[in-house]
Design a protein around this motif. Structure first.
Motif, PDB file in Angstrom:
ATOM      1  N   ASP A 175       0.825  -1.214   0.000  1.00 41.94           N
ATOM      2  CA  ASP A 175       0.000   0.000   0.000  1.00 41.94           C
ATOM      3  C   ASP A 175       0.859   1.265   0.000  1.00 41.94           C
TER       4      ASP A 175
ATOM      5  N   THR B 171       0.771   3.963   1.628  1.00 40.16           N
ATOM      6  CA  THR B 171       0.368   4.774   2.776  1.00 40.16           C
ATOM      7  C   THR B 171       1.464   5.781   3.117  1.00 40.16           C
TER       8      THR B 171
ATOM      9  N   THR C 151       4.029  -0.090  -5.633  1.00 39.35           N
ATOM     10  CA  THR C 151       3.004  -0.634  -4.738  1.00 39.35           C
ATOM     11  C   THR C 151       2.004  -1.474  -5.522  1.00 39.35           C
TER      12      THR C 151
ATOM     13  N   HIS D 235      -1.269  -1.837  -4.522  1.00 39.75           N
ATOM     14  CA  HIS D 235      -2.540  -1.113  -4.549  1.00 39.75           C
ATOM     15  C   HIS D 235      -2.368   0.305  -5.101  1.00 39.75           C
TER      16      HIS D 235
ATOM     17  N   PHE E  35      -3.938  -7.767   3.126  1.00 45.33           N
ATOM     18  CA  PHE E  35      -2.539  -7.339   3.107  1.00 45.33           C
ATOM     19  C   PHE E  35      -1.594  -8.538   3.125  1.00 45.33           C
TER      20      PHE E  35
ATOM     21  N   THR F  22       0.826  -2.772   6.696  1.00 42.73           N
ATOM     22  CA  THR F  22      -0.268  -1.861   6.358  1.00 42.73           C
ATOM     23  C   THR F  22      -1.635  -2.530   6.481  1.00 42.73           C
TER      24      THR F  22
END
Length: 290
Positions: free
Chosen positions: A57, A59, A76, A78, A245, A279
């Motif tokens: 992710d 993030t 990443t 996602h 995840f 994450t």
């Protein structure tokens, strides 16, 4: 987690556009689902890329980790911007992510459903972890090789109890609060296994058509899971539900190693690493007696 490459002397640092060509060789954008948004999100094609980090992710915590390590490219699974936006002002989480990446000189690349479908992708890694044989896609790709598509189905080397299979999967995954959930008799014997990294309850028709004994996936919602159990006369397919995840994190070291080797084959060298940031969105879980 640093990922070594099988390289040699005389290799040079690639620019971003050259890394993108290597990525396209491994995970073609043509394999992405129509609704998906994959590819380059931020970054200059001519920028040098000497350090690449893989993560599930994008993030803020992951981006900080990448910048602290000195990554020039964050890859990443996602997407950061799956839906259209009208602003990337730093007043929202996604806006702050874009600002941190650009201000830190780090590009962002998304490999999502193309990374699911490709040979060596997310579900292939799950199948490998379980030592599945005679593996085939659950849903073959519309534009790809016969080995490509969403999900995989294959045979265990031998018959195994459902509880033992679930325990074996649990021990391979990164630690997350939700653990592993199972629907079915712990002592039921299984041999044919369907897998799909990430959310897989949209594939139940394909799973049933495959005659799989058990379906290993993530993010199973109440109604699809309940309907799958109610529509079965013998309890099959049994269900093993993982963290979204965790099911996809297993692909990261494999993907980083594959990219390092393709770059080396093309005369390039970059240092690759896998994010160690968890994450998974959940922090703890309450269960009966705990």
């Amino acid at each position: 987690m640093d990922v070594p490459a099988e390289g040699g002397e005389g290799l040079v640092t690639p620019v971003l556009s050259e890394v993108l060509l290597a990525v396209e060789e491994l995970w073609p954008e043509s394999l992405a689902e129509d609704w998906d948004r994959v590819g380059l999100v931020a970054g200059r094609p001519e920028a040098d890329v000497d350090r690449i980090m893989f993560a599930v992710d994008p993030t803020l915590e992951v981006i900080d980790e990448a910048l602290e390590w000195g990554a020039k490219l964050l890859v990443t699974h996602h997407p950061l911007l799956l839906k259209g936006v009208n602003s990337v002002a730093a007043t929202t989480g996604k806006g702050r992510a874009v600002h941190r990446l650009i201000e830190g000189g780090c590009a962002l690349l998304t490999i999502h459903t193309n990374g699911d479908s490709a040979v060596g992708g997310v579900s292939d890694v799950l199948a490998d972890v379980l030592s599945l044989e005679d593996v085939a896609p659950l849903m073959p790709a519309a534009h790809g090789l016969v080995e490509e598509g969403i999900g995989r189905v294959g045979m265990l080397p031998g018959v195994e109890k459902l509880g033992e299979l679930a325990s074996r999967i649990f021990l391979t995954l990164p630690a997350v609060a939700g653990g592993v959930r199972v629907a079915g008799d712990r002592d039921a014997l299984v041999r044919k296994v369907a897998v799909c990294g990430g959310a897989g309850d949209s594939l139940f028709d394909a799973v049933r058509a495959s005659d799989a004994d058990v379906y290993v996936t993530a993010d199973l919602r109440h109604h699809p899971a309940s309907e799958a159990r109610e529509s079965s006369s013998d309890g099959r397919p049994y269900l093993i539900d993982l963290s979204h995840f965790a099911s996809e994190w297993l692909w990261l070291p494999v993907a980083a190693h594959a990219l390092a080797n393709v770059l080396a084959d093309q005369g390039f060298e970059a240092e690759l690493a896998v994010s160690q940031t968890n994450t998974d969105p959940w922090d703890f879980i309450l269960t009966p007696g705990h």
